[in-house]
Design a protein around this motif. Structure first.
Motif, PDB file in Angstrom:
ATOM      1  N   ASN A   1       0.830  -1.209   0.000  1.00 25.70           N
ATOM      2  CA  ASN A   1       0.000   0.000   0.000  1.00 25.70           C
ATOM      3  C   ASN A   1       0.864   1.257   0.000  1.00 25.70           C
ATOM      4  OD1 ASN A   1      -2.252  -1.608   0.073  1.00 25.70           O
ATOM      5  ND2 ASN A   1      -2.643  -1.328   2.261  1.00 25.70           N
ATOM      6  N   GLN A   2       1.947   1.217   0.746  1.00 28.75           N
ATOM      7  CA  GLN A   2       2.836   2.371   0.839  1.00 28.75           C
ATOM      8  C   GLN A   2       3.542   2.653  -0.488  1.00 28.75           C
ATOM      9  OE1 GLN A   2       5.990   1.817   3.694  1.00 28.75           O
ATOM     10  NE2 GLN A   2       7.229   3.482   2.849  1.00 28.75           N
ATOM     11  N   VAL A   3       4.022   1.596  -1.135  1.00 27.94           N
ATOM     12  CA  VAL A   3       4.853   1.775  -2.332  1.00 27.94           C
ATOM     13  C   VAL A   3       4.032   1.804  -3.616  1.00 27.94           C
ATOM     14  CG1 VAL A   3       6.718   0.755  -3.705  1.00 27.94           C
ATOM     15  CG2 VAL A   3       6.836   0.709  -1.199  1.00 27.94           C
ATOM     16  N   PHE A   4       3.020   0.926  -3.718  1.00 26.52           N
ATOM     17  CA  PHE A   4       2.303   0.752  -4.974  1.00 26.52           C
ATOM     18  C   PHE A   4       0.843   1.204  -4.939  1.00 26.52           C
ATOM     19  CE2 PHE A   4       5.646  -2.546  -4.806  1.00 26.52           C
ATOM     20  CZ  PHE A   4       6.370  -2.175  -5.934  1.00 26.52           C
ATOM     21  N   GLY A   5       0.371   1.609  -3.779  1.00 23.58           N
ATOM     22  CA  GLY A   5      -0.995   2.104  -3.701  1.00 23.58           C
ATOM     23  C   GLY A   5      -1.934   1.115  -3.037  1.00 23.58           C
ATOM     24  N   PRO A   6      -3.109   1.616  -2.577  1.00 25.86           N
ATOM     25  CA  PRO A   6      -4.034   0.771  -1.799  1.00 25.86           C
ATOM     26  C   PRO A   6      -4.703  -0.330  -2.601  1.00 25.86           C
ATOM     27  CG  PRO A   6      -4.979   2.934  -2.233  1.00 25.86           C
ATOM     28  CD  PRO A   6      -3.557   3.015  -2.660  1.00 25.86           C
ATOM     29  N   GLU A   7      -4.703  -0.230  -3.930  1.00 24.28           N
ATOM     30  CA  GLU A   7      -5.349  -1.256  -4.750  1.00 24.28           C
ATOM     31  C   GLU A   7      -4.360  -2.307  -5.249  1.00 24.28           C
ATOM     32  OE1 GLU A   7      -8.605  -1.567  -5.243  1.00 24.28           O
ATOM     33  OE2 GLU A   7      -8.836   0.129  -3.878  1.00 24.28           O
ATOM     34  N   SER A   8      -3.147  -2.281  -4.730  1.00 26.30           N
ATOM     35  CA  SER A   8      -2.113  -3.201  -5.200  1.00 26.30           C
ATOM     36  C   SER A   8      -2.378  -4.617  -4.712  1.00 26.30           C
ATOM     37  CB  SER A   8      -0.730  -2.739  -4.742  1.00 26.30           C
ATOM     38  OG  SER A   8      -0.695  -2.598  -3.338  1.00 26.30           O
ATOM     39  N   GLU A   9      -1.818  -5.568  -5.429  1.00 23.50           N
ATOM     40  CA  GLU A   9      -2.022  -6.990  -5.137  1.00 23.50           C
ATOM     41  C   GLU A   9      -0.781  -7.574  -4.478  1.00 23.50           C
ATOM     42  OE1 GLU A   9      -2.524 -10.965  -7.861  1.00 23.50           O
ATOM     43  OE2 GLU A   9      -3.743  -9.226  -8.372  1.00 23.50           O
ATOM     44  N   LEU A  10      -0.977  -8.375  -3.467  1.00 27.41           N
ATOM     45  CA  LEU A  10       0.151  -8.975  -2.757  1.00 27.41           C
ATOM     46  C   LEU A  10       0.902  -9.970  -3.641  1.00 27.41           C
ATOM     47  CD1 LEU A  10      -1.410  -9.719   0.744  1.00 27.41           C
ATOM     48  CD2 LEU A  10       0.384  -8.052   0.241  1.00 27.41           C
ATOM     49  N   PRO A  11       2.231 -10.064  -3.467  1.00 24.87           N
ATOM     50  CA  PRO A  11       2.976 -11.112  -4.180  1.00 24.87           C
ATOM     51  C   PRO A  11       2.525 -12.485  -3.688  1.00 24.87           C
ATOM     52  CG  PRO A  11       4.453  -9.459  -3.223  1.00 24.87           C
ATOM     53  CD  PRO A  11       3.094  -9.222  -2.638  1.00 24.87           C
TER      54      PRO A  11
END
Length: 451
Positions: free
Chosen positions: A229-239
């Motif tokens: 969330n910090q680096v790629f945004g709140p809609e990002s998907e976990l690895p």
């Protein structure tokens, strides 16, 4: 969101793909972490370069015999062998972030303590410890960088590490050139000067987040989500999560043994001839009046700069033509460059310079792949361990090039020495043709899956 209309049906919304590490665009965060991670190779090039300049003053002041000169000159290399082998595995166990600045504090402290050294054993011990810290930084920083890098830019981001190495070496010779004027005690300030870039990196690296891939591999899902969330945004998907534990032995097992042999051998076969070619350095520099005295520092900086230039087109080619073609053709032209100065007895200066330039430019391919292949060919749980193993193998090559070369020149002469270097480069070509894989355009999960 985008709206799509179809005849006879109500409009519906098509959901855009969620942001992942692999498909993320290049951002200021990526540029910062690439720069900060390059600090380790920069310090490596700087520390190895500055000691050679300082040695000219240390030798008469500390009454160093040839044995102690060799030990001090190679102390950092020995330390790097240990640091890579041990702390790559430690980094896989405890995480990238914890080690990311800890190793730099060691370099800062050891650099400053060199000011107060009074004898050869003290300098040797301090520089071995510095070498351990630098060797540790390679798997720490490059693993963290690879695990944040988008697949479109991963090769360039990792390849820039070698550019930093040559910049560090070039800066070391320039700093040495400037500090010589301080008098007989200038060697202390030369050795201590590495504390300045190391401390700057401590400040710059502060606050760097932990790798979300490593967090997921250790089942720390909430922390991984916070980083994403910090680096790629709140809609990002976990690895994806990795359920298997860290296992150093896996580097030498199953489908990874072949990969470990490949990354270790191509790096080793690249490093030894690179140092051998340095035997022609004084001949080239003397033609420009840069072979003796303080001017030799400028000449050495110029040679480093030529190798740096060779890395620049490779940074582009690694993402366009791919990893496998780049390393194969690079070794082909490196072999040609060495053959030019080894096959003909007493080659004229222009031929020596031409062969040197061909080799230096072609060496950019393996140089940028030194850090790309080890980081791409292994999964998160053993990535730093694999980089550490490859780093240790490369230091063996550097040791051979540094210490065996003078004996070879004395025993069999420069031509036969260069013939051996040519054969070693051919070994590198053979290993690359046999085992080099293509990882361009693949996600880290795809690239690290054994064939």
């Amino acid at each position: 969101m985008s709206t799509t209309k179809t005849r006879g049906k109500t409009p519906h919304r098509t959901r855009a793909p969620r942001r992942t590490v692999e498909n993320a665009p290049m951002s200021p965060f990526h540029r910062r972490i690439t720069t900060y991670s390059s600090g380790g190779p920069f310090l490596d090039g700087y520390i190895l370069g500055i000691v050679g300049i300082a040695m000219t003053q240390m030798q008469p002041m500390l009454h160093l015999n040839s044995t102690w000169q060799g030990l001090i000159g190679g102390s950092a290399l020995g330390g790097m062998f240990l640091g890579g082998a041990v702390f790559g595995y430690v980094t896989d166990l405890v995480g990238r972030r914890l080690m990311y600045t800890l190793d730099l504090w060691v370099i800062v402290i050891m650099s400053i303590l060199q000011i107060f050294a009074t004898n050869a054993p003290e300098i040797f011990v301090l520089r071995v410890i510095m070498g351990i810290a630098i060797g540790a930084d390679y798997p720490i920083a490059t693993s963290l960088l690879a695990e944040f890098a988008p697949k479109r830019h991963r090769g360039t981001m990792l390849g820039l590490q070698i550019v930093a190495w040559y910049v560090g070496g070039t800066v070391a010779y320039l700093v040495g050139y400037l500090l010589v004027g301080l008098g007989p005690g200038a060697w202390r300030w030369m050795l201590a000067s590495s504390a300045v870039p190391a401390f700057a990196l401590v400040i710059l690296r502060h606050g760097t987040p932990e790798s979300p891939r490593w967090l997921m591999a250790h089942h720390r899902v909430d922390e991984a989500r916070a980083v994403m969330n910090q680096v790629f945004g709140p809609e990002s998907e976990l690895p994806p999560a990795n359920e298997k534990p860290v296992s150093f032995g896996l580097v030498f097992q199953d489908g990874y043994l072949r990969r470990t042999l490949f990354v270790s051998l191509f790096w080793l076969f690249q490093i030894v001839p690179l140092f051998a070619l340095g035997a022609f350095g004084p001949k080239i520099l003397s033609s420009f009046g840069l072979a003796s005295g303080n001017a030799a520092n400028l000449g050495s900086a110029a040679i480093n700069f030529v190798f740096l230039i060779g890395c620049l087109p490779a940074l582009r080619l690694v993402e366009t033509v791919g990893r496998r073609p780049l390393i194969i053709w690079s070794f082909v032209f490196m072999t040609v460059g060495l053959a030019i100065v080894s096959v003909i007895a007493h080659p004229p200066l222009w031929m020596v310079m031409f062969g040197f330039v061909v080799y230096a430019l072609a060496s950019g391919g393996p140089n940028v792949l030194d850090w790309i292949y080890p980081n791409e060919l292994y999964p998160t749980r053993i990535r730093a361990s694999a980089v550490g193993v490859a780093t240790s193998a490369s230091r063996i090559g550097a040791f051979v090039g540094t210490f065996v070369l003078p004996f070879s020149l004395a025993a069999i002469g420069i031509r036969d020495t260069m013939l051996i270097a040519t054969v070693i480069t051919i070994f590198g070509l053979f290993v690359s043709v046999l085992w080099a894989e293509e990882t361009r355009g693949k996600t880290l999960a795809e690239a690290s899956r054994p064939e």
